[in-house]
Structures are given as C-alpha cells and as structure tokens.
Design an enzyme around this catalytic site. Structure first.
Site, PDB file in Angstrom:
ATOM      1  CG  ASN A  44      -0.334  -0.143   2.535  1.00  0.00           C
ATOM      2  OD1 ASN A  44       0.672  -0.823   2.681  1.00  0.00           O
ATOM      3  ND2 ASN A  44      -0.903   0.500   3.525  1.00  0.00           N
ATOM      4  CD  GLU A  46      -1.323   4.930   4.654  1.00  0.00           C
ATOM      5  OE1 GLU A  46      -0.772   5.787   5.383  1.00  0.00           O
ATOM      6  OE2 GLU A  46      -2.001   3.983   5.096  1.00  0.00           O
ATOM      7  CB  CYS A  55      -5.436  -1.356  -1.436  1.00  0.00           C
ATOM      8  SG  CYS A  55      -6.790  -0.573  -0.563  1.00  0.00           S
ATOM      9  CD  GLU A  57      -5.621  -5.849  -1.005  1.00  0.00           C
ATOM     10  OE1 GLU A  57      -5.008  -4.768  -0.859  1.00  0.00           O
ATOM     11  OE2 GLU A  57      -6.476  -6.254  -0.199  1.00  0.00           O
ATOM     12  CB  CYS A  88     -11.040  -2.436   0.629  1.00  0.00           C
ATOM     13  SG  CYS A  88     -10.407  -1.826  -0.940  1.00  0.00           S
ATOM     14  CB  CYS A  91      -8.825  -4.567  -3.462  1.00  0.00           C
ATOM     15  SG  CYS A  91      -7.700  -3.192  -3.141  1.00  0.00           S
TER      16      CYS A  91
HETATM   17  N1  THU Z   1      -5.358  -1.256   2.693  1.00  0.00           N
HETATM   18  C1  THU Z   1      -4.843  -2.146   1.788  1.00  0.00           C
HETATM   19  O1  THU Z   1      -3.676  -2.039   1.392  1.00  0.00           O
HETATM   20  N2  THU Z   1      -5.635  -3.142   1.351  1.00  0.00           N
HETATM   21  C2  THU Z   1      -6.945  -3.310   1.695  1.00  0.00           C
HETATM   22  O2  THU Z   1      -7.622  -4.193   1.174  1.00  0.00           O
HETATM   23  C3  THU Z   1      -7.545  -2.420   2.694  1.00  0.00           C
HETATM   24  C4  THU Z   1      -6.697  -1.317   3.194  1.00  0.00           C
HETATM   25  C5  THU Z   1      -4.505  -0.150   3.155  1.00  0.00           C
HETATM   26  C6  THU Z   1      -4.936   1.205   2.684  1.00  0.00           C
HETATM   27  C7  THU Z   1      -4.344   2.085   3.747  1.00  0.00           C
HETATM   28  O3  THU Z   1      -3.018   2.431   3.385  1.00  0.00           O
HETATM   29  C8  THU Z   1      -4.298   1.235   4.993  1.00  0.00           C
HETATM   30  O4  THU Z   1      -4.529  -0.102   4.563  1.00  0.00           O
HETATM   31  C9  THU Z   1      -5.320   1.604   6.034  1.00  0.00           C
HETATM   32  O5  THU Z   1      -6.588   1.635   5.511  1.00  0.00           O
END
Ligand code: THU
Length: 132
Positions: A44, A46, A55, A57, A88, A91
């Site tokens: 991920n 940000e 994310c 994925e 999520c 994804c």
């Molecule tokens: N996140 C993912 O990388 N994958 C997911 O399926 C859900 C959330 C990350 C996004 C963000 O950087 C952190 O988790 C907190 O939400």
C-alpha cells in the site's frame, strides 16, 4: 498446478516491507501468482490527501498488468491484524475483473502459517462487469 500458499504468503509478507504508510502505519503486502509461476508483489502507498491512497492488492495488480502479466491463479494479502486483512471492496472489484479465477490467501504477518483461503468470485458475488 498445486498452489504453494505458504510461498505466496511469504512473498506478500516480503512485499509488505515496501509499504509507504506514514499516516495509518498499517502496512499491507500483496502477491499475485500467475499460471506460469511468476510472483508479483506490491504494498500500500498512502497520500496526505487520504483518498488517493492505493491498497497493496491494487498496486500489485497494476504492476503485474502493466508488465504484461495475466492469468492470475492466486493472490495473497498480509498485514498485522488478527486473522489477516480482508481485501476492501474496491480491490475486490479490480480482482474480480482481472483475476476472476484466483484463490485468495489471507494471513496475519505475525502468524504466517495460519492462512485463510477464499476465492475472488466468492468475495464479490454478482459483480458488475461490462465484459461477460
Ligand atoms: N489497505 C490495503 O492495502 N488493502 C486493503 O484491502 C484495505 C486497506 C490499506 C490502505 C491504507 O493504506 C491502509 O490499509 C489503512 O486503511
């Protein structure tokens, strides 16, 4: 082909180390496996404009797709949370479009041996698609 879920989960755990998550501090790693045995990892990333965050994925999927990879048969997702992180909704949609036949392996980074198994189709039933 027998899928080595432990190996794919280990690859996701390794990819997780590349997480750029200064805001949530929640590191997620993902690894895709192609039919020919290639593994593509992602983590991920940000943004200070939180909604731009991507994310693990989707990073792994976009890396793989733009490198010309296809025929994904599995994806692993790893983070430090009990029972591991479920993908999520966004994804799930992308995986349903580009990795519809894939199995999904989920694990807690503190307990990589405990792997929960799902399918992309099972995680997003009745999905929206333009191409049947
Ligand atoms: N996140 C993912 O990388 N994958 C997911 O399926 C859900 C959330 C990350 C996004 C963000 O950087 C952190 O988790 C907190 O939400």
């Amino acid at each position: 082909m027998k899928i080595d879920s432990k190996k794919l989960v280990a690859a996701a755990a390794q990819a997780r180390l590349g997480s750029v998550s200064p805001y949530s501090k929640f590191k997620v790693g993902a690894a895709l496996l192609t039919k020919s045995g290639e593994i593509i990892g992602g983590a991920n990333v940000e943004s200070a404009s939180y909604g731009l965050t991507c994310c693990a994925e989707r990073i792994a999927l976009f890396k793989a797709l733009t490198d010309g990879k296809k025929n994904f048969i599995a994806v692993a997702v790893v983070a430090r949370c009990d029972a591991g992180p479920m993908p999520c909704g966004a994804c799930r949609q992308l995986l349903r479009e580009y990795a519809p036949e894939a199995k999904v392996f989920i694990a807690d980074s503190d307990d990589l041996k405990c792997i929960r198994t799902f399918t992309v189709k099972g995680l997003l039933p009745s999905a929206f698609t333009l191409v049947p």
